[in-house]
Design an enzyme around this catalytic site. Structure first.
Site, mmCIF file in Angstrom:
data_model
loop_
_atom_site.group_PDB
_atom_site.id
_atom_site.type_symbol
_atom_site.label_atom_id
_atom_site.label_comp_id
_atom_site.label_asym_id
_atom_site.label_seq_id
_atom_site.Cartn_x
_atom_site.Cartn_y
_atom_site.Cartn_z
ATOM 1 N N ASN A 55 123.778 25.214 -10.250
ATOM 2 C CA ASN A 55 124.804 26.229 -10.521
ATOM 3 C C ASN A 55 126.011 26.064 -9.611
ATOM 4 O O ASN A 55 127.159 26.195 -10.048
ATOM 5 C CB ASN A 55 124.211 27.630 -10.351
ATOM 6 C CG ASN A 55 123.299 28.027 -11.501
ATOM 7 O OD1 ASN A 55 123.511 27.634 -12.638
ATOM 8 N ND2 ASN A 55 122.275 28.805 -11.195
ATOM 9 N N GLU A 78 115.164 31.081 -12.910
ATOM 10 C CA GLU A 78 114.750 29.728 -13.304
ATOM 11 C C GLU A 78 113.230 29.569 -13.272
ATOM 12 O O GLU A 78 112.710 28.468 -13.155
ATOM 13 C CB GLU A 78 115.398 28.691 -12.384
ATOM 14 C CG GLU A 78 115.003 28.799 -10.930
ATOM 15 C CD GLU A 78 115.914 29.713 -10.113
ATOM 16 O OE1 GLU A 78 115.920 29.591 -8.875
ATOM 17 O OE2 GLU A 78 116.611 30.559 -10.723
#
Length: 258
Positions: free
Chosen positions: A136, A172
């Site tokens: 990210n 995640e």
């Protein structure tokens, strides 16, 4: 067990809208009745006797009922589509399309209840993408979302269709319910999935990355319950993270005496 949603009250305009729809149907039916009566009399003349009157009544009723039935069927189809959409929204993760946490727990509890009868061996696996924050931070959250979707699709394809359940546990982290497997088989599933994840390239908008995953695996035991099993799997996942990541950790196998 998870708590179901309570049926909510309709908004203040719901009754008015229902009455308007009811009035529309009545007005449409009356209008069609008059229209078809005029057409029948115009083409065939006024009924001369009881039999002619009955036949004209049946013809007019059929002509009015057909479009009314079509209108009702269209409305029911629309309601069914809305209902299906709402059920999907309530049970699936909006990003990946996998089961959400609530739905996964519901299905796992149902499997737990079946275990009392079938005596099947069931395992729960938690896996978490390693160093996903770097993805990210390096490529942006939109890229990270695409990676999560790709991992979800890859994982779903690697499992046994309706026999195994796959959900997004949060962020995640993903969770798998493996039914009717031995510990060796469950570890094999996790290991194959781990290798598949680690060996896959993810390319979007000209950017490419790879991710790995760490797995924690625990046996689901009716006497312990689902929450205890998930906590145990999470503990093994923590061991996998501390043990170098990109590996599978589970309780030691019980070996039979030679």
């Amino acid at each position: 067990m998870t708590q179901g949603y309570r049926l909510l009250e309709a908004d203040n305009g719901a009754v008015s809208r229902a009455l308007v729809f009811f009035g529309f149907v009545i007005a449409a039916a009356l209008s069609l009745s008059v229209l078809f009566a005029v057409l029948v009399i115009n083409f065939f003349g006024a009924p001369a006797g009881d039999d002619d009157f009955m036949m004209m009544t049946i013809v007019i009723a059929a002509c009015v009922a057909s479009p009314m039935a079509g209108l009702a069927a269209q409305n029911q189809y629309r309601v069914d589509r809305y209902q299906t959409t709402l059920e999907a929204m309530a049970s699936t993760d909006p990003l990946t399309g996998l089961l959400n946490r609530r739905s996964f727990k519901t299905l796992a509890e149902e499997e737990l209840a079946r275990m009392e009868r079938t005596k099947n061996s069931v395992y729960v696996a938690l896996f978490d993408l390693d160093h996903f924050k770097r993805v990210n931070d390096t490529h942006g959250h939109a890229f990270g979302d695409r990676v999560l979707i790709a991992i979800a699709n890859l994982s779903h394809a690697a499992l046994r269709g309706p026999f195994d359940r796959l959900g997004r546990w949060g962020g995640e982290e993903f969770i798998i319910l493996l039914s009717n497997v031995t510990q060796e088989q469950a570890e094999g599933v996790c290991e194959r999935l781990r290798k598949r994840i680690a060996g896959s390239d993810h390319t979007f908008n000209g950017k490419t990355t790879r991710v790995s995953a760490s797995f924690g695996l625990a046996k689901l035991r009716p006497e312990d319950g689902l929450q205890a099993c998930i906590e145990k799997a999470d503990g093994f996942l923590y061991e996998a993270k501390n043990g170098g990541r990109n590996c599978v950790r589970s309780e030691p196998r019980i070996r039979s005496a030679a």
